[in-house]
Design a protein around this motif. Sequence first.
Motif, PDB file in Angstrom:
ATOM      1  N   LEU A   9      30.090  20.176  -6.184  1.00  0.00           N
ATOM      2  CA  LEU A   9      30.871  21.403  -6.064  1.00  0.00           C
ATOM      3  C   LEU A   9      30.015  22.661  -5.966  1.00  0.00           C
ATOM      4  CD1 LEU A   9      33.876  20.600  -8.437  1.00  0.00           C
ATOM      5  CD2 LEU A   9      33.748  20.435  -5.950  1.00  0.00           C
ATOM      6  N   PRO A  10      28.978  22.831  -6.812  1.00  0.00           N
ATOM      7  CA  PRO A  10      28.135  24.032  -6.653  1.00  0.00           C
ATOM      8  C   PRO A  10      27.362  24.047  -5.334  1.00  0.00           C
ATOM      9  CG  PRO A  10      27.826  23.044  -8.824  1.00  0.00           C
ATOM     10  CD  PRO A  10      28.589  22.064  -8.001  1.00  0.00           C
ATOM     11  N   LEU A  11      27.080  22.872  -4.762  1.00  0.00           N
ATOM     12  CA  LEU A  11      26.309  22.810  -3.528  1.00  0.00           C
ATOM     13  C   LEU A  11      27.127  23.197  -2.303  1.00  0.00           C
ATOM     14  CD1 LEU A  11      24.136  19.570  -3.807  1.00  0.00           C
ATOM     15  CD2 LEU A  11      23.334  21.924  -3.703  1.00  0.00           C
ATOM     16  N   PHE A  12      28.448  23.062  -2.383  1.00  0.00           N
ATOM     17  CA  PHE A  12      29.282  23.276  -1.189  1.00  0.00           C
ATOM     18  C   PHE A  12      29.124  24.664  -0.587  1.00  0.00           C
ATOM     19  CE2 PHE A  12      33.225  24.571   0.887  1.00  0.00           C
ATOM     20  CZ  PHE A  12      33.278  23.624   1.892  1.00  0.00           C
ATOM     21  N   PRO A  13      29.248  25.750  -1.365  1.00  0.00           N
ATOM     22  CA  PRO A  13      29.080  27.075  -0.741  1.00  0.00           C
ATOM     23  C   PRO A  13      27.677  27.301  -0.191  1.00  0.00           C
ATOM     24  CG  PRO A  13      29.238  27.254  -3.139  1.00  0.00           C
ATOM     25  CD  PRO A  13      29.597  25.858  -2.792  1.00  0.00           C
ATOM     26  N   ILE A  14      26.655  26.713  -0.837  1.00  0.00           N
ATOM     27  CA  ILE A  14      25.280  26.866  -0.341  1.00  0.00           C
ATOM     28  C   ILE A  14      25.130  26.178   1.010  1.00  0.00           C
ATOM     29  CG2 ILE A  14      22.865  26.340  -0.816  1.00  0.00           C
ATOM     30  CD1 ILE A  14      23.523  26.422  -3.788  1.00  0.00           C
ATOM     31  N   VAL A  15      25.598  24.940   1.088  1.00  0.00           N
ATOM     32  CA  VAL A  15      25.522  24.193   2.339  1.00  0.00           C
ATOM     33  C   VAL A  15      26.311  24.889   3.436  1.00  0.00           C
ATOM     34  CG1 VAL A  15      26.180  22.021   3.458  1.00  0.00           C
ATOM     35  CG2 VAL A  15      25.083  21.981   1.216  1.00  0.00           C
ATOM     36  N   ASN A  16      27.464  25.416   3.085  1.00  0.00           N
ATOM     37  CA  ASN A  16      28.318  26.081   4.062  1.00  0.00           C
ATOM     38  C   ASN A  16      27.660  27.354   4.588  1.00  0.00           C
ATOM     39  OD1 ASN A  16      30.805  25.999   5.477  1.00  0.00           O
ATOM     40  ND2 ASN A  16      31.602  27.638   4.181  1.00  0.00           N
ATOM     41  N   ASN A  17      27.049  28.140   3.707  1.00  0.00           N
ATOM     42  CA  ASN A  17      26.392  29.386   4.119  1.00  0.00           C
ATOM     43  C   ASN A  17      25.161  29.129   4.979  1.00  0.00           C
ATOM     44  OD1 ASN A  17      28.257  31.008   2.791  1.00  0.00           O
ATOM     45  ND2 ASN A  17      27.105  31.011   0.876  1.00  0.00           N
ATOM     46  N   LEU A  18      24.500  28.004   4.755  1.00  0.00           N
ATOM     47  CA  LEU A  18      23.323  27.648   5.549  1.00  0.00           C
ATOM     48  C   LEU A  18      23.693  27.040   6.899  1.00  0.00           C
ATOM     49  CD1 LEU A  18      20.990  26.089   2.818  1.00  0.00           C
ATOM     50  CD2 LEU A  18      20.736  28.320   3.936  1.00  0.00           C
ATOM     51  N   GLY A  19      24.977  26.802   7.127  1.00  0.00           N
ATOM     52  CA  GLY A  19      25.423  26.231   8.385  1.00  0.00           C
ATOM     53  C   GLY A  19      25.131  24.750   8.520  1.00  0.00           C
ATOM     54  N   LEU A  20      24.963  24.060   7.379  1.00  0.00           N
ATOM     55  CA  LEU A  20      24.630  22.641   7.407  1.00  0.00           C
ATOM     56  C   LEU A  20      25.836  21.732   7.180  1.00  0.00           C
ATOM     57  CD1 LEU A  20      21.291  22.720   5.372  1.00  0.00           C
ATOM     58  CD2 LEU A  20      21.569  22.534   7.855  1.00  0.00           C
ATOM     59  N   ALA A  21      26.995  22.340   6.933  1.00  0.00           N
ATOM     60  CA  ALA A  21      28.186  21.529   6.698  1.00  0.00           C
ATOM     61  C   ALA A  21      28.534  20.730   7.952  1.00  0.00           C
ATOM     62  CB  ALA A  21      29.362  22.415   6.290  1.00  0.00           C
ATOM     63  N   ASP A  22      29.054  19.525   7.746  1.00  0.00           N
ATOM     64  CA  ASP A  22      29.465  18.643   8.826  1.00  0.00           C
ATOM     65  C   ASP A  22      28.293  18.267   9.734  1.00  0.00           C
ATOM     66  OD1 ASP A  22      31.257  17.051  10.135  1.00  0.00           O
ATOM     67  OD2 ASP A  22      32.149  18.657  11.338  1.00  0.00           O
ATOM     68  N   THR A  23      27.146  17.975   9.120  1.00  0.00           N
ATOM     69  CA  THR A  23      25.984  17.511   9.882  1.00  0.00           C
ATOM     70  C   THR A  23      25.449  16.233   9.257  1.00  0.00           C
ATOM     71  OG1 THR A  23      24.400  18.785   8.551  1.00  0.00           O
ATOM     72  CG2 THR A  23      25.324  19.860  10.493  1.00  0.00           C
ATOM     73  N   HIS A  24      24.788  15.416  10.074  1.00  0.00           N
ATOM     74  CA  HIS A  24      24.163  14.204   9.559  1.00  0.00           C
ATOM     75  C   HIS A  24      23.035  14.541   8.579  1.00  0.00           C
ATOM     76  CE1 HIS A  24      25.706  13.051  13.644  1.00  0.00           C
ATOM     77  NE2 HIS A  24      26.226  12.068  12.923  1.00  0.00           N
ATOM     78  N   PHE A  25      22.355  15.654   8.856  1.00  0.00           N
ATOM     79  CA  PHE A  25      21.188  16.021   8.052  1.00  0.00           C
ATOM     80  C   PHE A  25      21.555  16.231   6.592  1.00  0.00           C
ATOM     81  CE2 PHE A  25      18.553  19.400   6.197  1.00  0.00           C
ATOM     82  CZ  PHE A  25      17.304  18.801   6.267  1.00  0.00           C
ATOM     83  N   VAL A  26      22.631  16.974   6.333  1.00  0.00           N
ATOM     84  CA  VAL A  26      22.971  17.280   4.941  1.00  0.00           C
ATOM     85  C   VAL A  26      23.360  16.025   4.179  1.00  0.00           C
ATOM     86  CG1 VAL A  26      25.434  17.780   5.344  1.00  0.00           C
ATOM     87  CG2 VAL A  26      24.218  18.900   3.454  1.00  0.00           C
ATOM     88  N   LEU A  27      24.068  15.100   4.818  1.00  0.00           N
ATOM     89  CA  LEU A  27      24.432  13.855   4.144  1.00  0.00           C
ATOM     90  C   LEU A  27      23.194  13.010   3.857  1.00  0.00           C
ATOM     91  CD1 LEU A  27      27.721  12.613   5.874  1.00  0.00           C
ATOM     92  CD2 LEU A  27      27.452  13.767   3.683  1.00  0.00           C
ATOM     93  N   ALA A  28      22.285  12.921   4.831  1.00  0.00           N
ATOM     94  CA  ALA A  28      21.069  12.131   4.635  1.00  0.00           C
ATOM     95  C   ALA A  28      20.246  12.683   3.475  1.00  0.00           C
ATOM     96  CB  ALA A  28      20.240  12.111   5.917  1.00  0.00           C
TER      97      ALA A  28
END
Length: 277
Positions: free
Chosen positions: A124-143
């Motif tokens: 949950l705390p990581l979601f806004p960070i990932v979203n602001n970095l533009g990494l949401a919905d990418t293979h990279f962030v899941l890996a």
Amino acid sequence: MRLERILVNAGKTLAVVMILLWSLFPIFFIVSSSFKPGREIFAVPPQWLFTPTIDHYVTLWQRWGIFFEALLNSTIVTIGATCIAVIASTCAGYVYSRSSSRFLDSSLVFLIAVRLIPPIVVTLPLFPIVNNLGLADTHFVLAVLYATFFVSLGTVLMRTFIDQIPRELDEAASMDGATMPVILWKVIMPLAAPGILAVAVFVVVFAWNEFLFAFIFTGTRAKTAPLVISEMIGFIEGVDWGVLFAASTVQLLPVLLFVMAMNRYLVAGLTSGATKG
């Protein structure tokens, strides 16, 4: 004494049979149901003898093409997470094995403690960070997330395996002019290959089946197979159980074959250090 031994062996055999039934029956039910006609899947009494059909697999291919795209996403993410986790765990395990300090000892305990934290606490705390970095919905962030989640366990396993490699080999290579990366690549990794494969098995199984991270951090482009299967359960037209079981079988087969092929390395990872000393 002989009667007692017979009873003990019978008890062990019964326990093994019960464990096998508990573990294998759900898999058998899913796979067999994927080949049953729809009306026979939940028939009472159960239909153990039936005429197999591949209609559910045909329907899966025709109506759920997105599932096979998700399988490709799962493959990409799993390979990426495995490579990152194996490399990071091997390097960290080498440092922990060959170096000793109060800081390293304390950080190793921290690594083990972090592994016990529920994933949702970190997610949950990581979601806004990932979203602001533009990494949401990418293979990279899941890996990266999957690898990060397993680096702690992988480091502990690799440290145990590398501890069993004589330090004299490192010293001999160093005297011949080898640098630390060369020692790690040409001396440590070949000898620690069973440990590397054990870590890879753990990461592959986790990454291939993980749902929570994929549900939160992906939408359409990097959607994985478990997410599509969950969508089949909540399909607005109702659940087509035959297609659902067919998709589950297709999703299960690759990782099942991989684990069976790497079974001895998985056992080595589970028992590493058990007989040390």
